[in-house]
Design an enzyme around this catalytic site. Structure first.
Site, PDB file in Angstrom:
ATOM      1  N   ASP A   1       0.830  -1.211   0.000  1.00 45.79           N
ATOM      2  CA  ASP A   1       0.000   0.000   0.000  1.00 45.79           C
ATOM      3  C   ASP A   1       0.868   1.267   0.000  1.00 45.79           C
ATOM      4  OD1 ASP A   1      -2.366   1.375  -0.035  1.00 45.79           O
ATOM      5  OD2 ASP A   1      -2.700   1.267   2.122  1.00 45.79           O
TER       6      ASP A   1
ATOM      7  N   HIS B   1       2.321   3.524  -9.045  1.00 42.08           N
ATOM      8  CA  HIS B   1       2.136   2.084  -9.305  1.00 42.08           C
ATOM      9  C   HIS B   1       3.334   1.528 -10.071  1.00 42.08           C
ATOM     10  CE1 HIS B   1      -1.731   2.314  -7.542  1.00 42.08           C
ATOM     11  NE2 HIS B   1      -2.296   2.999  -8.515  1.00 42.08           N
TER      12      HIS B   1
ATOM     13  N   LEU C   1      11.128 -20.261  -4.490  1.00 45.68           N
ATOM     14  CA  LEU C   1      10.038 -19.471  -3.918  1.00 45.68           C
ATOM     15  C   LEU C   1       8.725 -19.625  -4.699  1.00 45.68           C
ATOM     16  CD1 LEU C   1       9.242 -16.983  -2.002  1.00 45.68           C
ATOM     17  CD2 LEU C   1       9.792 -15.558  -3.984  1.00 45.68           C
TER      18      LEU C   1
HETATM   19  C1  IPE Z   1      -1.530   0.313  -3.334  1.00 44.61           C
HETATM   20  O1  IPE Z   1      -1.345   1.678  -3.368  1.00 44.61           O
HETATM   21  C2  IPE Z   1      -1.754  -0.285  -4.690  1.00 44.61           C
HETATM   22  C3  IPE Z   1      -3.134  -0.723  -4.940  1.00 44.61           C
HETATM   23  C4  IPE Z   1      -4.118  -0.697  -4.093  1.00 44.61           C
HETATM   24  C5  IPE Z   1      -3.409  -1.222  -6.259  1.00 44.61           C
HETATM   25  P1  IPE Z   1      -2.568   2.688  -3.351  1.00 44.61           P
HETATM   26  O2  IPE Z   1      -2.898   3.021  -4.760  1.00 44.61           O
HETATM   27  O3  IPE Z   1      -3.685   2.153  -2.537  1.00 44.61           O
HETATM   28  O4  IPE Z   1      -1.890   3.926  -2.634  1.00 44.61           O
HETATM   29  P2  IPE Z   1      -2.545   4.914  -1.596  1.00 44.61           P
HETATM   30  O5  IPE Z   1      -3.159   4.093  -0.511  1.00 44.61           O
HETATM   31  O6  IPE Z   1      -3.559   5.707  -2.343  1.00 44.61           O
HETATM   32  O7  IPE Z   1      -1.384   5.730  -1.117  1.00 44.61           O
HETATM   33  C1  IPE Z   2      -5.401  -2.873  -0.352  1.00 46.01           C
HETATM   34  O1  IPE Z   2      -5.109  -1.534  -0.442  1.00 46.01           O
HETATM   35  C2  IPE Z   2      -5.356  -3.508  -1.716  1.00 46.01           C
HETATM   36  C3  IPE Z   2      -4.040  -3.606  -2.332  1.00 46.01           C
HETATM   37  C4  IPE Z   2      -2.900  -3.259  -1.799  1.00 46.01           C
HETATM   38  C5  IPE Z   2      -4.035  -4.183  -3.655  1.00 46.01           C
HETATM   39  P1  IPE Z   2      -6.235  -0.410  -0.587  1.00 46.01           P
HETATM   40  O2  IPE Z   2      -5.516   0.866  -0.711  1.00 46.01           O
HETATM   41  O3  IPE Z   2      -7.177  -0.782  -1.671  1.00 46.01           O
HETATM   42  O4  IPE Z   2      -6.989  -0.525   0.811  1.00 46.01           O
HETATM   43  P2  IPE Z   2      -7.883   0.540   1.583  1.00 46.01           P
HETATM   44  O5  IPE Z   2      -8.921   1.006   0.606  1.00 46.01           O
HETATM   45  O6  IPE Z   2      -6.985   1.634   2.004  1.00 46.01           O
HETATM   46  O7  IPE Z   2      -8.445  -0.210   2.746  1.00 46.01           O
HETATM   47 MG    MG Z   3      -4.168   2.312  -0.592  1.00 42.96          MG
END
Ligand code: IPE
Ligand code: IPE
Ligand code: MG
Length: 231
Positions: A17, A34, A128
């Protein structure tokens, strides 16, 4: 302190995340985050293989992430293909076995085929087991399993229930890592997380380095696991 090779977690799972936050802090579009996140993943995957971990499972796209803007969803849908085309050689060289867990619903045939191709290509690898949770939701997985089970008409126990999960080939998670200072599960691996050790870090996923994985594992090795019993 060094990692104790005798006490490695067998299965490490990561909620990757903070990609969006990483980009925002730099005034960049979310998709750049990403992209950077995919680079971080390559290093962590290779490091996990070198460390001798048996299973690494990463959350790349949740069943709830479809709620995001179309442009972002499209970018994320394309990432597995891009990741494999860039790192296929490394995956094969490091003897990594690629697996996928998630729902086929809403995924394009192209994405499904590309993942299936890599699963097939690496199926005899002994290193792995690297599992991509993509279009994955923990509740979706359990409901899907329950529906499959209904078709058999049999009453079953916990071990047998596991056989109906997408993640039936995975052991329970020993260590769950979540980056980006959020302390929640967000519908990841609900069944397999029952007795996992949880590790949260402020580090954003694109900044998460092999040394950070080492730190999480050392912290795990200091924990006392009880599984409901007493010491
Ligand atoms: C995690 O990073 C990647 C996915 C959920 C695909 P986020 O895109 O959720 O990044 P934040 O939480 O907005 O910083
Ligand atoms: C969880 O992250 C999903 C992934 C990392 C792919 P999100 O960013 O979607 O989760 P929330 O919305 O903050 O809970
Ligand atoms: Mg996120």
């Amino acid at each position: 302190m060094k990692i104790n090779q005798q006490k490695l977690p067998r299965h490490v799972a990561i909620i990757m995340d903070g990609n969006g936050t990483w980009a925002k802090r730099r005034g960049l579009p979310r998709n750049r985050g990403h992209r950077q996140g995919a680079l971080a993943l390559k290093d962590i995957m290779l490091h996990a293989a070198k460390l001798g971990l048996e299973y690494l499972t990463v959350f790349a796209f949740s069943t709830e992430n479809w709620k995001r803007p179309r442009e972002e969803v499209e970018y994320l849908m394309n990432l597995p293909k891009e990741f494999f085309s860039e790192h296929e050689e490394d995956i094969v060289l490091e003897n990594i076995r690629l697996r996928w867990i998630g729902s086929r619903e809403r995924l394009s045939e192209e994405v499904i085929q590309e993942i299936a191709r890599l699963e097939e290509k690496t199926k005899d690898n002994q290193g792995l087991v690297f599992t991509l949770a993509f279009n994955y939701g923990g509740r979706d997985e359990i409901v899907h399993a329950a529906n499959e089970l209904l078709k058999t008409g049999k009453e079953i126990n916990e071990q047998e229930f596991n056989n109906f999960l997408y993640s039936n080939f995975l052991p329970d998670v020993d260590l769950l890592i979540r980056t980006s200072n959020q302390q929640r599960i967000s519908n990841f691996l609900l069944w397999k997380l029952a007795y996992s050790e949880l590790y949260f870090t402020k580090t954003l996923w694109p900044d998460f380095k092999p040394k950070d994985l080492g730190k999480a594992i050392r912290e795990y090795q200091r924990r006392e696991r009880r599984f409901g019993g007493i010491k």
